[in-house]
Design a protein around this motif. Structure first.
Motif, short mmCIF file in Angstrom:
data_model
loop_
_atom_site.label_atom_id
_atom_site.label_comp_id
_atom_site.label_asym_id
_atom_site.label_seq_id
_atom_site.Cartn_x
_atom_site.Cartn_y
_atom_site.Cartn_z
N GLU A 120 -34.57 -18.15 -5.04
CA GLU A 120 -34.12 -17.06 -4.17
C GLU A 120 -33.18 -16.12 -4.90
N GLU A 121 -32.39 -16.64 -5.82
CA GLU A 121 -31.49 -15.78 -6.60
C GLU A 121 -32.29 -14.85 -7.50
N SER A 157 -34.15 -12.21 -5.01
CA SER A 157 -33.41 -11.25 -4.19
C SER A 157 -31.90 -11.30 -4.38
N TYR A 210 -29.97 -13.78 -3.61
CA TYR A 210 -29.46 -14.41 -2.38
C TYR A 210 -28.20 -15.23 -2.65
N GLU A 262 -24.99 -13.19 -3.33
CA GLU A 262 -24.51 -12.56 -2.10
C GLU A 262 -23.80 -13.57 -1.20
N GLN A 263 -24.37 -14.75 -1.06
CA GLN A 263 -23.79 -15.76 -0.18
C GLN A 263 -22.47 -16.31 -0.73
N CYS A 321 -22.43 -16.95 6.98
CA CYS A 321 -23.33 -17.21 5.84
C CYS A 321 -24.48 -18.11 6.27
N THR A 322 -25.69 -17.66 5.99
CA THR A 322 -26.88 -18.46 6.33
C THR A 322 -26.99 -19.69 5.44
N LEU A 323 -26.46 -19.63 4.21
CA LEU A 323 -26.51 -20.81 3.35
C LEU A 323 -25.67 -21.94 3.93
N ASN A 374 -32.83 -18.41 3.33
CA ASN A 374 -32.95 -16.95 3.26
C ASN A 374 -34.12 -16.45 4.13
N HIS A 375 -34.46 -17.24 5.15
CA HIS A 375 -35.56 -16.89 6.06
C HIS A 375 -36.85 -16.62 5.30
N ASN A 376 -36.98 -17.28 4.15
CA ASN A 376 -38.14 -17.01 3.31
C ASN A 376 -38.77 -18.29 2.78
#
Length: 635
Positions: free
Chosen positions: A177-178, A181, A183, A186-187, A214-216, A238-240
């Motif tokens: 994810e990093e 995007s 991710y 950012e988190q 934070c979603t993480l 990350n909803h992905n």
């Protein structure tokens, strides 16, 4: 034992060029009392004002002991700066297993080095990190992410291995994810800003605020709860990216409380999978999708559409238009996730007995659950029929209605799903007996075979055969099974046995016709023909005798003598089949009848007749299949 499976805490430690920091941990509780006691104790000591406090001293102070309280099951005793210093490891220790045991707690993780996404500026990213990358575009900055699980120190090696695998998968998922995007950058930046903003607030309030932003952090909290409750998790990062994971020691307790099934035991069972095995689902169809990512759902539904506990895996593969290797992988995945179990396809010749560890006490929750599933039926009354090893065919009669037979099959399936019944298979051991009467007995036996039995002995043998047939010999019990009580498969099986019986009767009738003498041909030509026929018969007998001797050479001399005393050994076909199965190693108590039938393409009646004819040198016994039963006899 269950406390050793559940995690005590999950900790997220981050380290880059600006230093290390514990960004999030769950569950979060107040550590103020521990800190206050530690500070008071340090103030009471007379220490050198210029001395530097060593980390080892903190580890040995009584107030800083790592404790896993059995009532709360939480990690207590360490401040965040201590945990951060412990788990911000050097790059040499990254990308491999990290394990640390302190007192009664074991920490396990897989530190992962993740390069920052190469981009000059990023919305929401840390200012220092982006400026460093922009100033040195040729130098690829890396950050360390370490997701640590705190476990009870008494956790087994298999459980520790599972948590390490989960930490490794989380690191790889965050790395992906990093790179796609940014991710993770950012988190972690958002978590660090929240800590800086909430410095004056209690720590638990800061961690709760991080979980909201934070979603993480939300994913880590969800992972902790899933591992503690069911051992099954399906988390979206990350909803992905969907991360699926199973902790078998926890998941299999959902169906049988108290069982400890480790991955090694499951692997041994799955390595023994054969095409003749079957599958029995333990959950509803709707609960199957959470164990596979969306990309594997289509193939799973192909298997589910072909699912039937009455057919083998090979039949399911053909029906689902899948290769047997793909079916093995799907079934293995379902078994690992405690969604299915391995059985032999349900049929009327299957022999079942009550499992030795079945929870059948009067206050068992299964009693009420069974009554709800089958209205008007008592679990104790139904399962009492299996107090001794019993086949389904013995519990059904041709006079029963098909609906009653179907209900019996459904009740057996229900009891297998709840591990109340255990299937027994028949194994064969070649064990010739010693000649207790010496050579004289062998000579008299051979003389009797040459002269043939007397009339009195023939009458006695006929009486014995009739008694064995009516008193429940092996053939009378097994070679004529009743129709299977459910589905169209049962009809075909029953028809198969009826066809076999009709074929045997027709063959006997044709043999009788062939041996009837003809009284109308009494010419010289007919006499010459009969003489030539006698010569052919004598030649055939000589060839058969020679072939019998060649077949017996497989055995040692004592075994050869024991087999010669059996009347069936004079039949070339019977002896050939016996020698074939003996050479294949089927008479070493390692292969049950169903396996022999499958690999040698034999009917059950053929195999049982052979065992009955050579019962003087073949011993049969019934026991469970060790490969399958090993999963459910582990405490």
């Amino acid at each position: 034992m269950e406390a050793n499976v559940n995690p005590l805490a999950v900790i997220l430690v981050y380290f880059d060029s600006k230093g290390d920091r514990l960004l999030y941990r769950y569950p979060y509780q107040t550590l103020g009392q521990a800190k206050t006691a530690s500070e008071d104790q340090r103030k009471s000591r007379k220490r050198n004002p210029f001395a530097v406090t060593h980390v080892d001293d903190l580890l040995q102070t009584p107030s800083q002991v790592v404790a896993s309280q059995s009532g709360q099951g939480q990690l207590q005793g360490f401040a965040d700066d201590v945990l951060s210093a412990l788990f911000a490891v050097k790059p040499q220790l990254c990308n491999q297993k990290f394990e640390l045991k302190l007192n009664d707690v074991r920490f396990v993780s897989h530190p992962t080095l993740i390069p920052h996404k190469e981009q000059g500026s990023r919305t929401g990213a840390g200012t220092g990190t982006s400026s460093t990358i922009a100033a040195n575009p040729s130098k690829k900055q890396q950050m360390l992410i370490n997701i640590v699980f705190a476990l009870n120190a008494q956790a087994s090696y298999s459980i520790v291995k599972c948590y390490h695998e989960l930490s490794k998968r989380l690191g790889l998922a965050l790395k992906f994810e990093e790179q796609s995007s940014g991710y993770l950058t950012e988190q972690t930046a958002q978590m660090a800003r929240t800590h800086d903003e909430q410095q004056q607030q209690p720590l638990e309030d800061t961690l709760a605020l991080i979980a909201e932003r934070c979603t993480l952090a939300q994913s880590l909290r969800s992972i902790f709860h899933d591992l503690s409750n069911t051992g099954l998790l399906s988390t979206s990062l990350n909803h992905n990216l969907t991360l699926c994971f199973c902790l078998p020691a926890k998941a299999h307790q959902l169906h049988k409380k108290g069982s400890m099934v480790d991955p090694e035991t499951i692997d041994r069972c799955l390595r023994a999978l054969k095409p003749y095995h079957g599958m029995l689902l333990l959950v509803d169809f709707a609960e199957l999708l959470d164990c596979v990512p969306p990309t594997g759902a289509r193939m799973l539904w192909q298997l589910v559409d072909a699912y039937n506990p009455l057919i083998s895996l090979q039949s399911m593969a053909s029906k689902a238009d899948l290769s047997i290797e793909h079916v093995y992988k799907l079934v293995s995945h379902l078994v690992y996730w405690a969604k299915a179990t391995i059985i032999y396809p349900l049929c009327e010749t299957n022999v079942y007995v009550i499992a030795p560890d079945a929870p059948l006490h009067t206050k068992s929750h299964l009693v009420e659950k069974f009554s709800t599933r089958f209205a008007g039926m008592s679990l104790f009354e139904v399962i009492s029929d299996f107090s001794l090893p019993t086949s389904i065919g013995h519990l059904t009669t041709p006079l029963q209605q098909p609906a009653r037979q179907g209900i019996l099959a459904q009740m057996v399936i229900w009891m297998l799903q709840h591990h109340l019944l255990m299937q027994l298979h028949t194994y064969v051991q070649f064990m010739p007996s010693e000649d207790e009467f010496g050579d004289s007995a062998s000579a008299s036996c051979s003389q009797q075979l040459r002269d043939g039995p007397s009339d009195e002995e023939q009458e006695q043998d006929a009486d014995v055969d009739q008694d064995e047939l009516h008193d429940g010999s092996m053939l009378s019990m097994y070679s004529q099974p009743l129709p299977v009580p459910v589905s169209s498969v049962s009809i075909s099986i029953g028809g198969l046995h009826r066809r076999e019986a009709s074929e045997e009767q027709s063959s006997l009738a044709s043999d009788n016709i062939a041996v009837q003498p003809s009284s109308s041909h009494k010419s010289n030509f007919s006499i010459t023909a009969s003489m030539s026929t006698d010569n052919c018969d004598s030649l055939d007998s000589i060839e058969d005798e020679q072939k019998l001797k060649e077949l017996l050479q497989v055995f040692s001399e004592p075994d050869r003598a024991a087999i010669r005393r059996i009347p069936a050994s004079s039949n070339v076909d019977d002896l050939s089949l016996l020698v074939k199965l003996y050479q294949m190693g089927y008479f070493k108590s390692e292969h049950h009848l169903e396996e022999i039938m499958y690999f040698e393409n034999l009917r059950r009646s053929q195999l049982l007749q052979l065992l009955d004819k050579f019962r003087d040198v073949l011993i049969i016994y019934e026991t469970e299949d060790p490969a399958i039963a090993s999963m459910y006899n582990t405490k």
